[in-house]
Design a protein around this motif. Structure first.
Motif, short mmCIF file in Angstrom:
data_model
loop_
_atom_site.label_atom_id
_atom_site.label_comp_id
_atom_site.label_asym_id
_atom_site.label_seq_id
_atom_site.Cartn_x
_atom_site.Cartn_y
_atom_site.Cartn_z
N GLU A 40 0.72 -1.10 0.11
CA GLU A 40 0.14 -0.07 -0.40
C GLU A 40 1.15 1.24 0.30
OE1 GLU A 40 0.87 -1.20 4.71
OE2 GLU A 40 0.54 -2.00 2.43
N TYR A 41 2.44 1.21 -0.07
CA TYR A 41 3.19 2.39 0.46
C TYR A 41 3.11 2.54 -1.28
CZ TYR A 41 4.18 1.04 5.12
OH TYR A 41 4.40 1.02 6.65
N ARG A 42 3.81 4.23 -1.51
CA ARG A 42 4.32 5.16 -2.46
C ARG A 42 5.35 4.93 -2.29
NH1 ARG A 42 1.05 9.83 -4.40
NH2 ARG A 42 2.76 9.46 -5.94
N ILE A 43 6.83 4.37 -3.00
CA ILE A 43 7.74 4.61 -2.39
C ILE A 43 8.47 5.12 -4.03
CG2 ILE A 43 9.99 3.87 -1.70
CD1 ILE A 43 7.62 0.81 -1.05
N ASN A 44 9.60 5.87 -3.27
CA ASN A 44 10.25 6.43 -4.56
C ASN A 44 11.60 6.82 -3.86
OD1 ASN A 44 10.55 9.25 -3.98
ND2 ASN A 44 8.17 9.03 -4.27
N PHE A 45 13.05 6.88 -4.76
CA PHE A 45 14.41 7.80 -3.97
C PHE A 45 14.66 8.32 -4.88
CE2 PHE A 45 15.41 3.13 -2.73
CZ PHE A 45 16.13 3.92 -1.45
N ASP A 46 15.38 9.83 -4.11
CA ASP A 46 15.81 10.53 -5.14
C ASP A 46 17.48 10.61 -4.71
OD1 ASP A 46 16.34 13.28 -5.98
OD2 ASP A 46 15.32 14.47 -4.90
N LEU A 47 18.45 10.16 -5.40
CA LEU A 47 19.07 10.24 -5.84
C LEU A 47 20.07 11.46 -6.55
CD1 LEU A 47 19.96 6.13 -7.24
CD2 LEU A 47 19.65 7.57 -4.34
N ILE A 56 8.65 7.33 1.11
CA ILE A 56 7.62 6.73 1.60
C ILE A 56 5.71 7.48 2.15
CG2 ILE A 56 6.16 4.64 2.96
CD1 ILE A 56 9.51 4.17 3.33
N GLU A 57 4.90 6.79 1.33
CA GLU A 57 3.48 7.65 1.49
C GLU A 57 2.69 6.60 1.65
OE1 GLU A 57 0.83 10.30 -0.87
OE2 GLU A 57 2.07 10.59 -1.23
N SER A 58 1.95 6.95 2.66
CA SER A 58 0.79 5.60 3.11
C SER A 58 -0.29 6.62 3.52
CB SER A 58 1.30 4.84 3.46
OG SER A 58 0.40 3.70 4.16
N TYR A 59 -1.27 5.96 3.08
CA TYR A 59 -2.77 6.07 4.29
C TYR A 59 -2.90 5.56 5.29
CZ TYR A 59 -3.85 9.89 0.31
OH TYR A 59 -3.24 10.88 -0.90
N THR A 60 -2.36 4.35 4.83
CA THR A 60 -2.53 3.17 6.18
C THR A 60 -1.03 3.71 7.03
OG1 THR A 60 -0.75 1.71 5.04
CG2 THR A 60 -4.17 1.98 4.79
N GLY A 61 -0.91 4.43 7.73
CA GLY A 61 0.73 4.60 8.33
C GLY A 61 1.83 3.89 8.45
N ILE A 62 2.85 3.78 8.47
CA ILE A 62 4.17 3.95 8.01
C ILE A 62 5.01 3.17 8.69
CG2 ILE A 62 6.41 4.31 6.86
CD1 ILE A 62 4.91 6.77 5.58
N ASP A 63 5.49 1.73 8.70
CA ASP A 63 6.77 1.39 9.15
C ASP A 63 7.23 1.33 9.51
OD1 ASP A 63 7.74 -0.58 10.85
OD2 ASP A 63 6.74 -3.05 10.05
N ILE A 64 8.31 2.58 10.58
CA ILE A 64 9.70 3.09 10.69
C ILE A 64 10.20 2.04 10.54
CG2 ILE A 64 10.38 4.94 11.85
CD1 ILE A 64 8.32 6.81 11.38
N LEU A 65 9.95 1.55 11.98
CA LEU A 65 11.03 0.24 12.57
C LEU A 65 11.97 -0.03 11.80
CD1 LEU A 65 9.60 0.37 16.75
CD2 LEU A 65 11.62 1.00 15.27
N GLY A 66 10.35 -1.22 10.74
CA GLY A 66 11.06 -1.97 9.92
C GLY A 66 11.21 -1.72 8.96
N ILE A 67 11.24 -0.40 7.82
CA ILE A 67 11.82 0.77 7.16
C ILE A 67 13.36 0.90 8.01
CG2 ILE A 67 12.35 2.74 5.90
CD1 ILE A 67 9.40 1.15 5.71
N LEU A 68 13.25 0.96 9.09
CA LEU A 68 14.39 0.87 9.94
C LEU A 68 15.62 -0.26 9.77
CD1 LEU A 68 14.19 3.54 12.54
CD2 LEU A 68 15.52 4.00 9.65
N ASN A 69 15.00 -1.12 9.89
CA ASN A 69 15.36 -3.06 10.16
C ASN A 69 15.48 -3.32 8.75
OD1 ASN A 69 15.21 -2.78 13.02
ND2 ASN A 69 12.81 -4.11 13.35
N TYR A 70 15.49 -3.20 7.76
CA TYR A 70 15.51 -3.73 6.77
C TYR A 70 16.85 -2.68 6.07
CZ TYR A 70 15.81 -3.90 1.38
OH TYR A 70 15.86 -4.65 0.41
N GLY A 71 17.31 -1.11 6.86
CA GLY A 71 18.36 -0.60 6.44
C GLY A 71 19.20 -1.59 7.00
N SER A 72 19.23 -2.09 8.38
CA SER A 72 20.26 -2.85 9.13
C SER A 72 20.41 -3.61 8.51
CB SER A 72 19.71 -2.85 10.69
OG SER A 72 19.78 -1.80 11.35
#
Length: 83
Positions: A40-47, A56-72
């Protein structure tokens, strides 16, 4: 009371992350991974931005910890930008 069906009263949540992603190929892989995890997220990069922005844009909330953990877990620097 009459409601105009063209007006959307639901607002989106937007989070901006600073990353160390420098190549489109890696950015595309990350977007594909996140699309599987969070369809459900709209995701893009600006390199082009100095902070290599992940947006990241969402109408249902964003899993910030999930995003940060993915990076780790993938040896990437992904940090939430407080604004």
């Amino acid at each position: 009371m009459k409601v105009n069906p063209q007006i959307n009263t639901t607002s989106a949540t937007v989070e901006i992350f600073k990353t160390n992603v420098t190549h489109n190929q890696l950015a595309n892989k990350i977007v594909a991974d996140f699309k599987q995890l969070y369809p459900e997220y709209r995701i893009n990069f600006d390199l082009e931005d100095c902070d290599k922005i992940l947006r990241i844009e969402s109408y249902t909330g964003i899993d910030i910890l999930g995003i940060l953990n993915y990076g780790s877990l993938n040896n990437l620097e992904i940090n939430l930008i407080d604004y």
